[in-house]
Scaffold this motif. Structure first.
Motif, PDB file in Angstrom:
ATOM      1  N   SER A  48      -4.288 -20.679 -23.045  1.00 41.04           N
ATOM      2  CA  SER A  48      -2.950 -20.583 -22.476  1.00 41.04           C
ATOM      3  C   SER A  48      -2.019 -21.587 -23.142  1.00 41.04           C
ATOM      4  O   SER A  48      -2.407 -22.721 -23.420  1.00 41.04           O
ATOM      5  N   LEU A  49      -0.781 -21.156 -23.384  1.00 40.58           N
ATOM      6  CA  LEU A  49       0.248 -21.999 -23.982  1.00 40.58           C
ATOM      7  C   LEU A  49       1.536 -21.861 -23.169  1.00 40.58           C
ATOM      8  O   LEU A  49       1.700 -20.890 -22.421  1.00 40.58           O
ATOM      9  N   PRO A  50       2.458 -22.801 -23.297  1.00 41.98           N
ATOM     10  CA  PRO A  50       3.732 -22.694 -22.577  1.00 41.98           C
ATOM     11  C   PRO A  50       4.517 -21.445 -22.976  1.00 41.98           C
ATOM     12  O   PRO A  50       4.308 -20.874 -24.063  1.00 41.98           O
ATOM     13  N   ASP A  51       5.428 -21.036 -22.098  1.00 44.11           N
ATOM     14  CA  ASP A  51       6.249 -19.865 -22.402  1.00 44.11           C
ATOM     15  C   ASP A  51       7.530 -20.244 -23.138  1.00 44.11           C
ATOM     16  O   ASP A  51       8.393 -19.406 -23.372  1.00 44.11           O
ATOM     17  N   LYS A  52       7.648 -21.509 -23.521  1.00 47.59           N
ATOM     18  CA  LYS A  52       8.812 -21.978 -24.288  1.00 47.59           C
ATOM     19  C   LYS A  52       8.327 -22.833 -25.451  1.00 47.59           C
ATOM     20  O   LYS A  52       7.355 -23.581 -25.305  1.00 47.59           O
ATOM     21  N   CYS A  53       9.014 -22.733 -26.583  1.00 49.54           N
ATOM     22  CA  CYS A  53       8.610 -23.485 -27.767  1.00 49.54           C
ATOM     23  C   CYS A  53       9.837 -24.049 -28.486  1.00 49.54           C
ATOM     24  O   CYS A  53      10.841 -23.342 -28.634  1.00 49.54           O
ATOM     25  N   ILE A  54       9.744 -25.302 -28.890  1.00 43.93           N
ATOM     26  CA  ILE A  54      10.787 -25.915 -29.710  1.00 43.93           C
ATOM     27  C   ILE A  54      10.148 -26.336 -31.032  1.00 43.93           C
ATOM     28  O   ILE A  54       9.179 -27.095 -31.060  1.00 43.93           O
ATOM     29  N   VAL A  55      10.683 -25.812 -32.129  1.00 41.79           N
ATOM     30  CA  VAL A  55      10.203 -26.155 -33.468  1.00 41.79           C
ATOM     31  C   VAL A  55      11.127 -27.233 -34.030  1.00 41.79           C
ATOM     32  O   VAL A  55      12.342 -27.058 -34.050  1.00 41.79           O
ATOM     33  N   GLY A  56      10.553 -28.324 -34.485  1.00 40.35           N
ATOM     34  CA  GLY A  56      11.353 -29.482 -34.867  1.00 40.35           C
ATOM     35  C   GLY A  56      11.864 -29.491 -36.289  1.00 40.35           C
ATOM     36  O   GLY A  56      11.944 -30.550 -36.906  1.00 40.35           O
ATOM     37  N   GLU A  57      12.210 -28.351 -36.835  1.00 38.51           N
ATOM     38  CA  GLU A  57      12.776 -28.312 -38.184  1.00 38.51           C
ATOM     39  C   GLU A  57      14.139 -29.002 -38.198  1.00 38.51           C
ATOM     40  O   GLU A  57      14.880 -28.958 -37.205  1.00 38.51           O
ATOM     41  N   PRO A  58      14.501 -29.652 -39.310  1.00 37.74           N
ATOM     42  CA  PRO A  58      15.808 -30.318 -39.393  1.00 37.74           C
ATOM     43  C   PRO A  58      16.961 -29.323 -39.421  1.00 37.74           C
ATOM     44  O   PRO A  58      17.056 -28.510 -40.339  1.00 37.74           O
ATOM     45  N   THR A  59      17.803 -29.367 -38.412  1.00 37.12           N
ATOM     46  CA  THR A  59      18.954 -28.464 -38.318  1.00 37.12           C
ATOM     47  C   THR A  59      20.228 -29.246 -37.999  1.00 37.12           C
ATOM     48  O   THR A  59      21.090 -28.760 -37.267  1.00 37.12           O
ATOM     49  N   MET A  60      20.322 -30.474 -38.547  1.00 36.28           N
ATOM     50  CA  MET A  60      21.488 -31.333 -38.319  1.00 36.28           C
ATOM     51  C   MET A  60      21.734 -31.569 -36.832  1.00 36.28           C
ATOM     52  O   MET A  60      22.870 -31.636 -36.368  1.00 36.28           O
ATOM     53  N   LEU A  61      20.640 -31.641 -36.068  1.00 36.94           N
ATOM     54  CA  LEU A  61      20.667 -31.889 -34.625  1.00 36.94           C
ATOM     55  C   LEU A  61      21.402 -30.803 -33.841  1.00 36.94           C
ATOM     56  O   LEU A  61      21.886 -31.042 -32.737  1.00 36.94           O
ATOM     57  N   LYS A  62      21.475 -29.620 -34.414  1.00 35.94           N
ATOM     58  CA  LYS A  62      22.062 -28.482 -33.717  1.00 35.94           C
ATOM     59  C   LYS A  62      20.950 -27.521 -33.320  1.00 35.94           C
ATOM     60  O   LYS A  62      19.995 -27.315 -34.066  1.00 35.94           O
ATOM     61  N   ILE A  63      21.086 -26.952 -32.131  1.00 41.64           N
ATOM     62  CA  ILE A  63      20.070 -26.019 -31.649  1.00 41.64           C
ATOM     63  C   ILE A  63      20.232 -24.673 -32.346  1.00 41.64           C
ATOM     64  O   ILE A  63      21.312 -24.081 -32.359  1.00 41.64           O
TER      65      ILE A  63
END
Length: 279
Positions: A152-167
């Protein structure tokens, strides 16, 4: 309390260029969590056992938590002019330098520090993968393992690629392809001007056509990124054995960063044109 700067200093000291083993760096991450009974550690190796992906998750239910995902491999430093050691933490003018500091060891360090130090019971998971810069084998192997073992894994994921601190809420797909041009004809001498098949010039013709498809791809403007539409890139070309021998085999590797159905559009156009070289 373990500081994220300390973790980053250690992670930067590992040369995790994509073609090198990442096992020492993964062991360092594993050792941080080993003494904490709150977490479960899962490691998934590649076929050669010289690369490893690690998944750290709390032993509690994590489905309503967040998975933070990052890769530890980096691009090479060969031929680049560094004023500091690329595999050493270097801080100057409030900026941190080191290969992978932005993409994406700093992100990994912050998440590790928070997982270890925070007293909150909110379930945070972390995956650290290999080969992201070359083909994403690490995340592919991990997902296959997770599915096979019903993890089981969470239903939300954040990938930490560099995007100039913009989502960034969406990304293009990517497909890496290799085209190989070969001939059954014997290798001839370059003085034979009436060449029936030169695989290098045939490949150059195909590459030129690939580039021409770029302008034909339908413009959708559906993503807030640059470029907004699908893009074609040729990254590696190999062919020939000597300047005076007609090349028997040439290959080139290319990628398509695509939106929706553009991958079918490009492939259909390219393969249709490619048939003229097949006899």
């Amino acid at each position: 309390m373990i500081n994220h700067h300390t973790i980053l200093k250690n992670l930067l000291s590992f040369n995790t260029t994509s073609y090198r083993s990442n096992l020492k760096a993964i062991k360092y991450i594993e050792d941080i969590f080993k003494t904490n009974k709150k977490f479960k550690i899962i490691k998934v190796y590649n076929n050669h056992k010289d690369m490893c992906t690690i998944l750290i998750k709390p032993k509690q239910d994590v489905t309503k938590g967040i998975l933070f995902s990052g890769h530890i491999d980096t691009v090479p430093v060969t031929g680049q002019k560094w004023v500091s050691n690329p595999f050493q933490y270097y801080k100057n003018n409030n900026k941190i330098y080191g290969r992978g500091s932005t993409d994406m060891k700093a992100f990994i360090s912050v998440i590790i520090s928070n997982m270890i130090n925070l007293k909150s019971n909110f379930p945070i998971c972390l995956s650290v993968t290999h080969d992201e810069e070359t083909g994403c084998d690490g995340i592919y192997n991990l997902l296959k393992y997770v599915k096979k073992n019903n993890i089981s894994l969470p239903d939300k994921c954040i990938v930490g690629e560099p995007t100039m601190l913009k989502i960034v809420s969406a990304n293009k797909g990517v497909e890496i392809l290799e085209t190989i041009i070969g001939t059954n004809l014997e290798e001839g001498h370059s003085s034979n001007y009436n060449q029936k098949m030169n695989t290098i010039t045939a490949s150059a013709n195909l590459i030129s056509y690939l580039q021409s498809i770029q302008s034909k791809i339908p413009k959708k403007n559906t993503l807030n990124c640059k470029p907004k539409n699908s893009s074609i890139h040729i990254g590696i070309v190999n062919g020939g054995t000597s300047h005076n021998i007609i090349p028997k085999k040439t290959s080139f590797r290319w990628e398509l960063r695509y939106i929706k159905n553009d991958i079918a559009f490009v492939k259909n156009n390219f393969f249709k044109y490619q048939k003229k070289f097949i006899k």
